[in-house]
Design a protein around this motif. Structure first.
Motif, PDB file in Angstrom:
ATOM      1  N   ALA A 148       0.854  -1.202   0.000  1.00 12.02           N
ATOM      2  CA  ALA A 148       0.000   0.000   0.000  1.00 12.02           C
ATOM      3  C   ALA A 148       0.887   1.247   0.000  1.00 12.02           C
ATOM      4  O   ALA A 148       0.610   2.211  -0.727  1.00 12.02           O
ATOM      5  CB  ALA A 148      -0.933  -0.003   1.203  1.00 12.02           C
ATOM      6  N   ILE A 149       1.944   1.212   0.789  1.00 15.46           N
ATOM      7  CA  ILE A 149       2.896   2.335   0.799  1.00 15.46           C
ATOM      8  C   ILE A 149       3.546   2.484  -0.575  1.00 15.46           C
ATOM      9  O   ILE A 149       3.728   3.605  -1.061  1.00 15.46           O
ATOM     10  CB  ILE A 149       3.959   2.148   1.909  1.00 15.46           C
ATOM     11  CG1 ILE A 149       3.313   2.177   3.293  1.00 15.46           C
ATOM     12  CG2 ILE A 149       5.087   3.175   1.781  1.00 15.46           C
ATOM     13  CD1 ILE A 149       2.672   3.501   3.676  1.00 15.46           C
ATOM     14  N   TYR A 150       3.880   1.374  -1.214  1.00  7.43           N
ATOM     15  CA  TYR A 150       4.417   1.439  -2.576  1.00  7.43           C
ATOM     16  C   TYR A 150       3.395   2.122  -3.496  1.00  7.43           C
ATOM     17  O   TYR A 150       3.757   2.984  -4.304  1.00  7.43           O
ATOM     18  CB  TYR A 150       4.775   0.035  -3.089  1.00  7.43           C
ATOM     19  CG  TYR A 150       5.141   0.018  -4.548  1.00  7.43           C
ATOM     20  CD1 TYR A 150       6.376   0.489  -4.982  1.00  7.43           C
ATOM     21  CD2 TYR A 150       4.242  -0.455  -5.500  1.00  7.43           C
ATOM     22  CE1 TYR A 150       6.706   0.494  -6.332  1.00  7.43           C
ATOM     23  CE2 TYR A 150       4.567  -0.466  -6.844  1.00  7.43           C
ATOM     24  CZ  TYR A 150       5.792   0.017  -7.257  1.00  7.43           C
ATOM     25  OH  TYR A 150       6.111   0.028  -8.592  1.00  7.43           O
ATOM     26  N   GLY A 151       2.118   1.766  -3.374  1.00  4.74           N
ATOM     27  CA  GLY A 151       1.081   2.397  -4.188  1.00  4.74           C
ATOM     28  C   GLY A 151       0.981   3.888  -3.930  1.00  4.74           C
ATOM     29  O   GLY A 151       0.859   4.688  -4.862  1.00  4.74           O
ATOM     30  N   ILE A 152       1.052   4.274  -2.661  1.00  2.00           N
ATOM     31  CA  ILE A 152       1.066   5.701  -2.312  1.00  2.00           C
ATOM     32  C   ILE A 152       2.316   6.343  -2.912  1.00  2.00           C
ATOM     33  O   ILE A 152       2.262   7.462  -3.434  1.00  2.00           O
ATOM     34  CB  ILE A 152       0.989   5.887  -0.784  1.00  2.00           C
ATOM     35  CG1 ILE A 152      -0.387   5.435  -0.275  1.00  2.00           C
ATOM     36  CG2 ILE A 152       1.280   7.333  -0.382  1.00  2.00           C
ATOM     37  CD1 ILE A 152      -0.469   5.263   1.233  1.00  2.00           C
ATOM     38  N   GLY A 153       3.409   5.620  -2.875  1.00  2.00           N
ATOM     39  CA  GLY A 153       4.652   6.108  -3.474  1.00  2.00           C
ATOM     40  C   GLY A 153       4.529   6.305  -4.974  1.00  2.00           C
ATOM     41  O   GLY A 153       5.076   7.271  -5.532  1.00  2.00           O
ATOM     42  N   LEU A 154       3.814   5.403  -5.649  1.00  2.00           N
ATOM     43  CA  LEU A 154       3.575   5.583  -7.087  1.00  2.00           C
ATOM     44  C   LEU A 154       2.862   6.915  -7.333  1.00  2.00           C
ATOM     45  O   LEU A 154       3.226   7.669  -8.242  1.00  2.00           O
ATOM     46  CB  LEU A 154       2.719   4.435  -7.644  1.00  2.00           C
ATOM     47  CG  LEU A 154       3.380   3.078  -7.809  1.00  2.00           C
ATOM     48  CD1 LEU A 154       2.332   2.002  -8.099  1.00  2.00           C
ATOM     49  CD2 LEU A 154       4.439   3.099  -8.902  1.00  2.00           C
ATOM     50  N   TYR A 155       1.862   7.186  -6.524  1.00  2.00           N
ATOM     51  CA  TYR A 155       1.101   8.423  -6.686  1.00  2.00           C
ATOM     52  C   TYR A 155       1.970   9.648  -6.390  1.00  2.00           C
ATOM     53  O   TYR A 155       1.988  10.603  -7.174  1.00  2.00           O
ATOM     54  CB  TYR A 155      -0.134   8.405  -5.778  1.00  2.00           C
ATOM     55  CG  TYR A 155      -0.919   9.685  -5.835  1.00  2.00           C
ATOM     56  CD1 TYR A 155      -1.576  10.064  -7.004  1.00  2.00           C
ATOM     57  CD2 TYR A 155      -0.984  10.528  -4.737  1.00  2.00           C
ATOM     58  CE1 TYR A 155      -2.295  11.247  -7.070  1.00  2.00           C
ATOM     59  CE2 TYR A 155      -1.701  11.713  -4.789  1.00  2.00           C
ATOM     60  CZ  TYR A 155      -2.350  12.070  -5.960  1.00  2.00           C
ATOM     61  OH  TYR A 155      -3.049  13.247  -6.033  1.00  2.00           O
ATOM     62  N   ILE A 156       2.702   9.623  -5.287  1.00  2.00           N
ATOM     63  CA  ILE A 156       3.545  10.769  -4.901  1.00  2.00           C
ATOM     64  C   ILE A 156       4.619  11.011  -5.959  1.00  2.00           C
ATOM     65  O   ILE A 156       4.851  12.158  -6.369  1.00  2.00           O
ATOM     66  CB  ILE A 156       4.161  10.560  -3.517  1.00  2.00           C
ATOM     67  CG1 ILE A 156       3.070  10.616  -2.434  1.00  2.00           C
ATOM     68  CG2 ILE A 156       5.266  11.594  -3.223  1.00  2.00           C
ATOM     69  CD1 ILE A 156       3.527  10.161  -1.060  1.00  2.00           C
ATOM     70  N   ALA A 157       5.286   9.940  -6.394  1.00  2.00           N
ATOM     71  CA  ALA A 157       6.344  10.091  -7.398  1.00  2.00           C
ATOM     72  C   ALA A 157       5.773  10.637  -8.713  1.00  2.00           C
ATOM     73  O   ALA A 157       6.380  11.521  -9.342  1.00  2.00           O
ATOM     74  CB  ALA A 157       7.043   8.742  -7.644  1.00  2.00           C
ATOM     75  N   ALA A 158       4.604  10.146  -9.107  1.00  2.00           N
ATOM     76  CA  ALA A 158       3.974  10.645 -10.335  1.00  2.00           C
ATOM     77  C   ALA A 158       3.529  12.099 -10.171  1.00  2.00           C
ATOM     78  O   ALA A 158       3.656  12.908 -11.100  1.00  2.00           O
ATOM     79  CB  ALA A 158       2.792   9.760 -10.715  1.00  2.00           C
ATOM     80  N   LEU A 159       3.026  12.430  -8.998  1.00  2.00           N
ATOM     81  CA  LEU A 159       2.609  13.806  -8.729  1.00  2.00           C
ATOM     82  C   LEU A 159       3.810  14.754  -8.837  1.00  2.00           C
ATOM     83  O   LEU A 159       3.716  15.812  -9.476  1.00  2.00           O
ATOM     84  CB  LEU A 159       1.967  13.877  -7.349  1.00  2.00           C
ATOM     85  CG  LEU A 159       1.071  15.051  -7.026  1.00  2.00           C
ATOM     86  CD1 LEU A 159      -0.067  15.156  -8.017  1.00  2.00           C
ATOM     87  CD2 LEU A 159       0.536  14.913  -5.610  1.00  2.00           C
ATOM     88  N   LEU A 160       4.916  14.370  -8.236  1.00  2.00           N
ATOM     89  CA  LEU A 160       6.137  15.185  -8.324  1.00  2.00           C
ATOM     90  C   LEU A 160       6.618  15.302  -9.762  1.00  2.00           C
ATOM     91  O   LEU A 160       7.018  16.382 -10.217  1.00  2.00           O
ATOM     92  CB  LEU A 160       7.228  14.621  -7.420  1.00  2.00           C
ATOM     93  CG  LEU A 160       6.963  14.712  -5.910  1.00  2.00           C
ATOM     94  CD1 LEU A 160       8.031  13.939  -5.136  1.00  2.00           C
ATOM     95  CD2 LEU A 160       6.890  16.147  -5.459  1.00  2.00           C
ATOM     96  N   LEU A 161       6.575  14.182 -10.491  1.00  2.00           N
ATOM     97  CA  LEU A 161       6.965  14.205 -11.898  1.00  2.00           C
ATOM     98  C   LEU A 161       6.047  15.135 -12.696  1.00  2.00           C
ATOM     99  O   LEU A 161       6.521  15.922 -13.525  1.00  2.00           O
ATOM    100  CB  LEU A 161       6.932  12.793 -12.489  1.00  2.00           C
ATOM    101  CG  LEU A 161       7.234  12.670 -13.978  1.00  2.00           C
ATOM    102  CD1 LEU A 161       8.665  13.136 -14.283  1.00  2.00           C
ATOM    103  CD2 LEU A 161       7.038  11.235 -14.451  1.00  2.00           C
ATOM    104  N   SER A 162       4.756  15.081 -12.428  1.00  2.00           N
ATOM    105  CA  SER A 162       3.801  15.929 -13.174  1.00  2.00           C
ATOM    106  C   SER A 162       4.061  17.408 -12.914  1.00  2.00           C
ATOM    107  O   SER A 162       3.873  18.237 -13.803  1.00  2.00           O
ATOM    108  CB  SER A 162       2.360  15.560 -12.836  1.00  2.00           C
ATOM    109  OG  SER A 162       2.000  15.990 -11.539  1.00  2.00           O
ATOM    110  N   ILE A 163       4.516  17.726 -11.702  1.00  2.00           N
ATOM    111  CA  ILE A 163       4.846  19.124 -11.389  1.00  2.00           C
ATOM    112  C   ILE A 163       6.053  19.561 -12.217  1.00  2.00           C
ATOM    113  O   ILE A 163       6.076  20.662 -12.767  1.00  2.00           O
ATOM    114  CB  ILE A 163       5.104  19.297  -9.870  1.00  2.00           C
ATOM    115  CG1 ILE A 163       3.788  19.118  -9.105  1.00  2.00           C
ATOM    116  CG2 ILE A 163       5.747  20.649  -9.567  1.00  2.00           C
ATOM    117  CD1 ILE A 163       3.955  18.964  -7.608  1.00  2.00           C
TER     118      ILE A 163
END
Length: 166
Positions: A148-163
């Protein structure tokens, strides 16, 4: 051509970022609660025995160690994280990286629990979903939390990349 390059680049960035977040979580629960995570030497040992045609073990902990098993395990851990990020982008499309949403990331994160439960743990001799370990329910819950933390990490990493991309 640009799409393939984006797919590979975004998979690397998101996969490494998510796996790093998963590892930070593991360090935190080890430091504050003394709860260990998987020793990636075991993963490296498992992979290292592939060259001998050995893909499953009665108990991987009692299997002969191989040279550089820790390095092999850590490299595999990150390559697996990158591969699952690649899968997320294949399923939801490259556009998801430009406008990430939470549910695809957490869904993929939780579904990645299938790999340890039904492939790695049985191959290590730990049974399906850790059924042959001393505390299978605890192992299952820990695995679900980590993924689940990995999944949250996918979202956070993608969010940072999108910025960065905007």
């Amino acid at each position: 051509m640009k799409t393939y390059l984006e797919l590979l680049t975004f998979s690397l960035v998101i996969g490494i970022g998510a796996t790093l977040i998963m590892d930070i979580y593991a360090l935190m629960i080890k430091r504050f609660f003394n709860i260990p995570s998987l020793d990636y030497r075991i993963l490296g040992r498992w992979i290292g025995h592939f060259k001998n045609g050995i893909f499953s073990h009665k108990n991987i902990l009692q299997t002969v160690p191989i040279n550089n098993e820790k390095a092999i395990g850590w490299l595999a851990h990150y390559l697996i994280g990158i591969s699952f990020a690649f899968l997320l982008l294949l399923i939801w499309g490259i556009e998801w990286a430009y406008h990430p949403t939470f549910w695809p990331a957490i869904t993929v994160g939780l579904l990645t629990t299938i790999a340890p439960w039904f492939m790695m743990q049985p191959a290590f001799g730990f049974g399906i979903a850790a059924s042959k370990t001393p505390h299978p329910t605890t192992a299952r819950i820990r695995s679900l939390k980590a993924h689940a933390i990995y999944g949250i990490g996918l979202y956070i990493a993608a969010l940072l990349l999108s910025i960065v991309l905007s």
